[in-house]
Design an enzyme around this catalytic site. Structure first.
Site, PDB file in Angstrom:
ATOM      1  N   GLY A  90       0.841  -1.192   0.000  1.00  0.00           N
ATOM      2  CA  GLY A  90       0.000   0.000   0.000  1.00  0.00           C
ATOM      3  C   GLY A  90       0.867   1.229   0.000  1.00  0.00           C
ATOM      4  O   GLY A  90       2.091   1.137  -0.163  1.00  0.00           O
ATOM      5  N   ASP A 138      -6.188   5.085  11.953  1.00  0.00           N
ATOM      6  CA  ASP A 138      -6.503   4.569  10.624  1.00  0.00           C
ATOM      7  C   ASP A 138      -7.371   3.314  10.748  1.00  0.00           C
ATOM      8  O   ASP A 138      -7.050   2.276  10.190  1.00  0.00           O
ATOM      9  CB  ASP A 138      -5.203   4.297   9.857  1.00  0.00           C
ATOM     10  CG  ASP A 138      -5.431   4.225   8.348  1.00  0.00           C
ATOM     11  OD1 ASP A 138      -6.558   4.563   7.902  1.00  0.00           O
ATOM     12  OD2 ASP A 138      -4.514   3.830   7.616  1.00  0.00           O
TER      13      ASP A 138
END
Ligand SMILES: *[C@@H]1O[C@H](CO)[C@@H](O)[C@H](O)[C@H]1NC(C)=O
Ligand SMILES: *[C@@H]1O[C@H](CO)[C@@H](O)[C@H](O)[C@H]1NC(C)=O
Ligand SMILES: *[C@@H]1O[C@H](CO)[C@@H](O)[C@H](O)[C@H]1NC(C)=O
Ligand SMILES: *[C@@H]1O[C@H](CO)[C@@H](O)[C@H](O)[C@H]1NC(C)=O
Ligand SMILES: *[C@@H]1O[C@H](CO)[C@@H](O)[C@H](O)[C@H]1NC(C)=O
Ligand SMILES: *[C@@H]1O[C@H](CO)[C@@H](O)[C@H](O)[C@H]1NC(C)=O
Ligand SMILES: *[C@@H]1O[C@H](CO)[C@@H](O)[C@H](O)[C@H]1NC(C)=O
Ligand SMILES: *[C@@H]1O[C@H](CO)[C@@H](O)[C@H](O)[C@H]1NC(C)=O
Ligand SMILES: *[C@@H]1O[C@H](CO)[C@@H](O)[C@H](O)[C@H]1NC(C)=O
Length: 699
Positions: A421, A535
């Site tokens: 990512g 997150d």
């Protein structure tokens, strides 16, 4: 029948749960005096009945809701800005085609309270209408305004001359008549607007509408009044301590009101770091900043009388306040070495290592210009390593040697990549003792935050919770630290919700379990550390083979600098899950995690991606789509098929309600993770005991 009971019980439960959110108010009145008139809190110097107020001027009559000899109707009294909100009656005069037939021109007495001249406006409503404030003695005009234009064909609904006019007040008045009349002789021949009106209102409160022209006799409007104590300035009042009313830990401020004669008096406010009632002995109490809604310190927080301090962790120095410049090892190099010295014990070994560090540092100072850079890039890591070991009495978290991890992942071979990512890459690996691990390798790490990063790693490695991925340790020998986690086998909640091969396994029961366990993990971290996840999203919620939740990546995201091309650079998080308040203000609190968690809940019951580009309505953002569907009563249309099939509709509604509370725009209104956890656990209990008798379990 049972279903109805169920609905009622859920409603009761929701009411009870929301009631427990109300913060208890401390008494604001003198001891032994009533604190409230109905639902209006009456703070001292005001009081209800004899001997409960500072003087007769502050005596409140609870039956009539009036104060002393004033004739306004009390709405509330505030201490933090010394205001009274009150209702004042309206003046009107009505006409038939030839003359005045009906009028009301009230006399207003404000006693010693003053109209805030910047907030309240004199307003005239009507066609050719005059509004005025008249002197009580000779009925001369003190202030007036006129709405002159004929207004049969009113187009605009604004208070700007046509049918309505407003002017600010010249200065503070305490007694006056409110007066209104038609300006022209053609008093009432239009067949509409037979009356003219005059009133005082807060400019921002009154919105003129055409219907008001014929329909305002019974209205009253809210005004803001200033209240003060004494009739001197602070300086003069302080000279006579027996009559000075501000008590300890407070400050005195002169009133800024302008009055005809004399001094308007002063007000007391609790000093910074205190809160409460400054007019009562012991009324200003210390504010415990460490337990306030906003985190104020990076690491530890120590509350003090009137303030707080943020000490740096052992071996660090500097400013630990969240707004401060941060703690660092730089100034503390000596104390770190000292710590090391103590840890090893006195002896030749210690001086040998110290010499080695000094030599090593000197060597690098010659090659790299900035000493600070050198420290952070290399020497800093070594010192941190020492600290890491010194702070880890038990071997809960390990420092891994780079070569061990290289071996475990076959030199970070690409066949071992299990995730990739913006942050970097995750590899799977097998250690020599056959433990399977996941190793996270960030692209880069913000060098300015490396100390904090190490500290959070140390804190996290001490966390042991069945629903949090265990951080086994880290490796500091590489350019960017490597984090070593326990290996979790069954992909992520994101996979299970959005990839075809997995979806069928996601029963309602399972989704509820996932929600509950995730809430437990977050509540645990919030209550035992000062770490905010930052997150929370379905790709960060991992699942074990038996679908046990393992939340990963606590607090780590912020240490990774964002790509230039990323949508936003200052705020870390993932689009769609980010708390909009944090996005706007940059101020992060635990409630930001609550927001993101709310979005995961929405994702769990709708089966939709939080942010997708597939041309559906949820392109706009699932949050908006969800809330509007809920408000329109068509939640059912956006639910996941599986959820519709095997969820009990009351239970789904209950989760939807929790989700909606979590994604409130204003973070203050969101529940804490602890509260969310409790609500979900209750629901899960009742859904496990799915026999008819289970319904009581919800209460
Ligand atoms: C007090 O109650 C009235 C009606 O019961 C309500 O309109 C008002 O908003 C309440 N005031 C406060 C401060 O809660
Ligand atoms: C108020 O205080 C005065 C003197 O302190 C006392 O004489 C009087 O009885 C008190 N009144 C009431 C209603 O308590
Ligand atoms: C409050 O006002 C009412 C009406 O004016 C009056 O009858 C009553 O005695 C007053 N109550 C107090 C406590 O002064
Ligand atoms: C207006 O009112 C006055 C007094 O009530 C009355 O004498 C008069 O006849 C009324 N005029 C009309 C046109 O109704
Ligand atoms: C205003 O007065 C006229 C007569 O004077 C009457 O016909 C009309 O109904 C009145 N309008 C309202 C809104 O009262
Ligand atoms: C105002 O209130 C009075 C009494 O409460 C009532 O008779 C009258 O019809 C009301 N007027 C309007 C315009 O609502
Ligand atoms: C100020 O207040 C004191 C005591 O409350 C009173 O004796 C004095 O007359 C007041 N002075 C003025 C100018 O109102
Ligand atoms: C101080 O205030 C007290 C109580 O209001 C009053 O009795 C006294 O006369 C005042 N002293 C002076 C010097 O103004
Ligand atoms: C704060 O002040 C109170 C009263 O002045 C005192 O009893 C208490 O010990 C103080 N606490 C601290 C932490 O200084």
């Amino acid at each position: 029948m049972l279903l109805q009971i169920n609905v009622i019980l859920i409603v009761i439960l929701i009411v009870i749960l929301s009631a427990t959110n109300v913060v208890c108010q401390v008494a604001q009145s003198l001891p032994g005096c009533p604190n409230k008139c109905g639902n209006i809190t009456i703070p001292y110097p005001f009081g209800i009945g004899k001997n409960c107020s500072l003087s007769e001027s502050y005596e409140v009559n609870c039956t009539t809701l009036t104060v002393a000899h004033a004739n306004f109707k009390l709405l509330d009294i505030t201490l933090d800005d010394s205001h009274i909100h009150a209702l004042l009656p309206i003046a009107y005069q009505c006409y038939n085609s030839t003359k005045s037939i009906n009028q009301h021109q009230p006399k207003i007495r404000l006693s010693r309270f003053l109209l805030s001249s910047t907030v309240n406006f004199l307003t005239a409503v009507g066609c050719d209408a005059r509004a005025g404030l008249l002197d009580v003695k000779d009925k001369s005009y003190i202030s007036e305004c006129i709405s002159r234009t004929r207004c049969k064909n009113l187009r605009r609904s604004s208070c700007f001359g046509q049918g309505c006019m407003q002017v600010p007040l010249p200065f503070s008045l305490t007694q006056f008549y409110i007066h209104t009349q038609r300006v022209t002789r053609q008093v009432g021949s239009w067949g509409f607007n037979n009356c003219t009106y005059a009133f005082l209102a807060r400019k921002s409160d009154y919105q003129f509408k055409k219907q008001d022209l014929d329909n305002m006799q019974n209205k009253s409007f809210k005004v803001t009044l200033d209240w003060t104590v004494g009739n001197t300035s602070c300086a003069a009042a302080k000279k006579n301590q027996s009559s000075y009313v501000c008590k300890e830990n407070s400050v005195c401020k002169n009133s800024e009101a302008i009055i005809d004669e004399g001094d308007p008096g002063y007000n007391c406010y609790c000093a910074d770091g205190y809160h409460g009632n400054p007019y009562l002995p012991g009324g200003c109490q210390d504010t415990n900043e460490c337990e306030g809604p906003h985190k104020v310190c990076r690491y530890h927080c120590v509350n003090m009388n009137g303030s707080y301090t943020c000490p740096c962790p052992v071996g660090m120095r500097g400013d630990g306040r969240l707004s401060g410049s941060g703690c660092s090892y730089l100034e503390a190099a000596r104390s770190a070495a000292h710590l090391f010295y103590i840890a090893i014990g006195t002896g030749p070994a210690a001086s040998f290592v110290l010499t080695l560090i000094l030599y090593w540092g000197l060597k690098h100072r010659m090659t790299i210009k900035s000493r600070e850079m050198a420290f952070k890039k290399n020497g800093g890591l070594i010192l941190q390593k020492i600290l890491f070991e010194a702070k880890q009495p038990s071997n809960k978290a390990k420092l891994f040697a780079a070569r061990i991890l290289e071996k475990a992942t076959n030199n970070f071979h690409k066949t071992n990549v299990i995730g990739q990512g913006g942050y970097g890459t995750v590899y799977k690996g097998t250690l020599e003792d056959n433990t399977r691990v996941a190793i996270k390798k960030s692209k880069s790490i913000d060098e300015n935050q490396i100390e904090q990063f190490i500290n959070e790693v140390i804190m996290l490695s001490e966390v042991s919770h069945p629903n949090i991925v265990r951080l086994l340790g880290c490796c500091l020998e590489t350019q960017t630290p490597l984090l070593v986690y326990e290996f979790v086998t069954n992909k992520t909640v994101y996979h299970h919700l959005h990839e075809k091969d997995y979806v069928s396994s996601m029963t309602f029961e399972r989704r509820l379990n996932i929600a509950t366990q995730t809430a437990k993990a977050l509540a645990h971290i919030h209550s035992t550390t000062q770490i905010i996840h930052r997150d929370v999203k379905s790709p960060n919620i991992l699942l074990a083979d038996d679908y046990t939740v393992k939340v990963s990546d606590f607090g780590i995201s912020r240490f990774i600098p964002m790509d230039q091309t990323h949508i936003q650079t200052l705020v870390h998080g993932t689009l769609g899950y980010i708390d909009p308040e944090y996005f706007r203000s940059g101020i992060l609190t635990e409630k930001s995690d609550v927001y993101s968690f709310g979005m995961v809940l929405v994702e769990l019951i709708t089966g939709r991606k939080v942010f997708s580009n597939d041309g559906t309505e949820s392109d706009l953002g699932l949050a908006m789509f969800f809330v509007s569907s809920l408000e329109r009563g068509c939640l059912i249309q956006i639910l996941d098929d599986q959820v519709k099939k095997d969820g009990i509709s009351d239970h789904i509604d209950y989760i939807a309600k929790i989700a909606k509370d979590c994604i409130e725009l204003e973070s203050k209104k969101r529940p804490s993770m602890e509260e969310v956890k409790a609500q979900l656990e209750k629901l899960r209990q009742s859904s496990i005991n799915s026999s008819p008798g289970h319904l009581l379990a919800l209460v």
